[in-house]
Design an enzyme around this catalytic site. Structure first.
Site, PDB file in Angstrom:
ATOM      1  N   PRO A 150       0.828  -1.208   0.000  1.00 43.13           N
ATOM      2  CA  PRO A 150       0.000   0.000   0.000  1.00 43.13           C
ATOM      3  C   PRO A 150       0.862   1.258   0.000  1.00 43.13           C
ATOM      4  O   PRO A 150       1.861   1.343   0.711  1.00 43.13           O
ATOM      5  CB  PRO A 150      -0.794  -0.120   1.301  1.00 43.13           C
ATOM      6  CG  PRO A 150      -0.803  -1.581   1.609  1.00 43.13           C
ATOM      7  CD  PRO A 150       0.513  -2.097   1.124  1.00 43.13           C
ATOM      8  N   GLU A 151       0.478   2.223  -0.811  1.00 42.26           N
ATOM      9  CA  GLU A 151       1.210   3.482  -0.857  1.00 42.26           C
ATOM     10  C   GLU A 151       0.571   4.465   0.121  1.00 42.26           C
ATOM     11  O   GLU A 151      -0.399   4.156   0.800  1.00 42.26           O
ATOM     12  CB  GLU A 151       1.270   3.994  -2.288  1.00 42.26           C
ATOM     13  CG  GLU A 151       1.948   2.973  -3.202  1.00 42.26           C
ATOM     14  CD  GLU A 151       2.415   3.509  -4.545  1.00 42.26           C
ATOM     15  OE1 GLU A 151       2.721   4.715  -4.648  1.00 42.26           O
ATOM     16  OE2 GLU A 151       2.491   2.710  -5.504  1.00 42.26           O
ATOM     17  N   LYS A 202       4.107   5.634   4.652  1.00 42.36           N
ATOM     18  CA  LYS A 202       3.549   4.284   4.734  1.00 42.36           C
ATOM     19  C   LYS A 202       3.451   3.786   6.183  1.00 42.36           C
ATOM     20  O   LYS A 202       3.148   2.608   6.406  1.00 42.36           O
ATOM     21  CB  LYS A 202       4.401   3.322   3.904  1.00 42.36           C
ATOM     22  CG  LYS A 202       4.481   3.715   2.432  1.00 42.36           C
ATOM     23  CD  LYS A 202       5.379   2.787   1.633  1.00 42.36           C
ATOM     24  CE  LYS A 202       5.486   3.243   0.188  1.00 42.36           C
ATOM     25  NZ  LYS A 202       6.335   2.340  -0.629  1.00 42.36           N
ATOM     26  N   ARG A 244      13.256  10.162  10.833  1.00 46.05           N
ATOM     27  CA  ARG A 244      14.027   9.469   9.794  1.00 46.05           C
ATOM     28  C   ARG A 244      13.347   9.529   8.428  1.00 46.05           C
ATOM     29  O   ARG A 244      13.938   9.125   7.429  1.00 46.05           O
ATOM     30  CB  ARG A 244      14.236   8.003  10.191  1.00 46.05           C
ATOM     31  CG  ARG A 244      15.090   7.812  11.434  1.00 46.05           C
ATOM     32  CD  ARG A 244      15.522   6.366  11.589  1.00 46.05           C
ATOM     33  NE  ARG A 244      14.413   5.465  11.848  1.00 46.05           N
ATOM     34  CZ  ARG A 244      13.985   5.121  13.059  1.00 46.05           C
ATOM     35  NH1 ARG A 244      14.559   5.648  14.135  1.00 46.05           N
ATOM     36  NH2 ARG A 244      12.984   4.277  13.209  1.00 46.05           N
ATOM     37  N   ASN A 258       5.807   2.306  -6.012  1.00 48.90           N
ATOM     38  CA  ASN A 258       6.174   2.042  -7.397  1.00 48.90           C
ATOM     39  C   ASN A 258       5.196   2.655  -8.401  1.00 48.90           C
ATOM     40  O   ASN A 258       5.592   3.092  -9.480  1.00 48.90           O
ATOM     41  CB  ASN A 258       6.270   0.533  -7.623  1.00 48.90           C
ATOM     42  CG  ASN A 258       7.276   0.185  -8.700  1.00 48.90           C
ATOM     43  OD1 ASN A 258       8.184   0.958  -8.965  1.00 48.90           O
ATOM     44  ND2 ASN A 258       7.110  -0.969  -9.316  1.00 48.90           N
ATOM     45  N   ARG A 275      13.045  -3.333  -8.144  1.00 44.73           N
ATOM     46  CA  ARG A 275      11.654  -3.000  -8.441  1.00 44.73           C
ATOM     47  C   ARG A 275      11.519  -2.687  -9.926  1.00 44.73           C
ATOM     48  O   ARG A 275      12.436  -2.149 -10.550  1.00 44.73           O
ATOM     49  CB  ARG A 275      11.182  -1.787  -7.617  1.00 44.73           C
ATOM     50  CG  ARG A 275      11.251  -1.985  -6.117  1.00 44.73           C
ATOM     51  CD  ARG A 275      10.339  -3.076  -5.619  1.00 44.73           C
ATOM     52  NE  ARG A 275       8.947  -2.793  -5.906  1.00 44.73           N
ATOM     53  CZ  ARG A 275       8.146  -2.065  -5.134  1.00 44.73           C
ATOM     54  NH1 ARG A 275       8.624  -1.514  -4.031  1.00 44.73           N
ATOM     55  NH2 ARG A 275       6.877  -1.884  -5.449  1.00 44.73           N
TER      56      ARG A 275
END
Length: 319
Positions: A2-3, A52, A154, A196, A306
């Site tokens: 999931p984005e 995410k 981060r 992606n 990817r």
């Protein structure tokens, strides 16, 4: 995986159906028993998404931190009042699934509490009207507020927050690195929430060479790239799916919307009509097919494990 738009919808769902309630927190699978015990019986104050990552803040100053990864998913269920903004008016997404009782469309029985867990449920949250089960997540941990802040520190800026200064921070992050743009957009330290699909689509929409080094991108182009990411991800939250093409590329009864408009047929706005699943992207998973804009064949290549999709003509390197 999931984005960011899906995780934002999940945070909204948790806020809608659980905020302000003391929750029963358990780990039917047993792998999260210690973390669940720290949260059990405490009130959910807020649900927050950054990229995410999902953070559920409890009244005892502890936080349930979840990253779904490739295989994680939440399922929700409850009575007919147990609905939230993330599930209204849109198809189901990766990472979301719901079931309802007490007069739902399937004629389910009245709600009598959560059913027996099915499968390897890492953590279950149960309130007065429903429950949420988590399976398969990469990260599921109970942490302090300070530790949650350290996770956030981060991460790069989140386009769905789009705070003051985020465009400049993103531009600086990109332009300080020699890696290709296609790699930088997937680096969560550079920008949080892009996966992606968004990576391929926004680079095409901005006609950017995916292999262009970040150091070669001028500040104005970096800021325009940020604004486009903000726009398409905001649409993703509203639509419940990633749609990056405008209506003129959508198929309507066997013809494109552009041809339909030329013939005088009204083209419904996106809010009233979702395109066919094959019409929602410019290049993502369209390798071997002609580019929607120039008809050049869309290419695919491996980049850092990817699949990368792009049009070699529309996104050709600048001289």
């Amino acid at each position: 995986m999931p984005e960011g738009h899906s995780v934002r919808r999940l945070a909204r769902q948790f806020g809608d159906v659980f905020a302000g309630q003391a929750l029963a927190v358990s780990s039917p699978q047993g792998r999260f028993s210690g973390g669940a015990a720290l949260l059990d019986g405490h009130t959910l104050l807020a649900a927050e998404a950054h990229g995410k990552h999902l953070f559920l803040h409890f009244g005892n100053s502890l936080v349930l931190h979840v990253h779904l990864g490739l295989y994680g998913a939440w399922s929700f269920g409850g009575d007919s009042t147990f609905t939230g903004a993330s599930s209204i008016g849109a198809p189901r997404r990766v990472g979301e699934r719901e079931a309802f009782a007490d007069g739902d469309d399937d004629g389910g029985a009245p709600y009598a509490g959560p059913p027996a867990p099915v499968g390897a449920v890492r953590v279950r949250l149960a309130g007065s009207h429903g429950w949420a089960d988590l399976r398969g997540a990469t990260t599921c941990e109970t942490i302090t507020a300070a530790e949650a802040d350290a996770v956030l520190a981060r991460l790069g800026p989140d386009p769905l927050r789009n705070l003051r200064g985020d465009a400049g921070r993103f531009a600086a992050n990109v332009r300080s690195r020699k890696a290709p743009l296609a790699a930088l957009l997937m680096d969560q330290k550079v920008i949080a929430g892009v996966g992606n699909v968004y990576r391929a689509e926004v680079l095409f929409r901005r006609r950017l060479d995916p292999l262009l080094p970040g150091t070669a991108l001028v500040d104005g182009d970096a800021r325009r790239l940020w604004r486009d990411i903000v726009a398409v991800m905001t649409d993703g939250v509203a639509d419940g799916r990633i749609i990056t093409t405008p209506p003129k590329y959508w198929t309507l009864d066997g013809t494109t919307a552009a041809k339909a408009a030329a013939a005088g047929t009204p083209v419904p706005p996106k809010s009233a009509h979702f395109p066919h699943r094959d019409d929602v992207h410019f290049v993502y998973k369209r390798h071997g097919l002609p580019c929607r804009v120039c008809r050049t064949i869309v290419l695919i290549a491996d980049l850092a494990g990817r699949n990368l999709y792009w049009c070699p003509y529309c996104q050709q390197p600048q001289a």
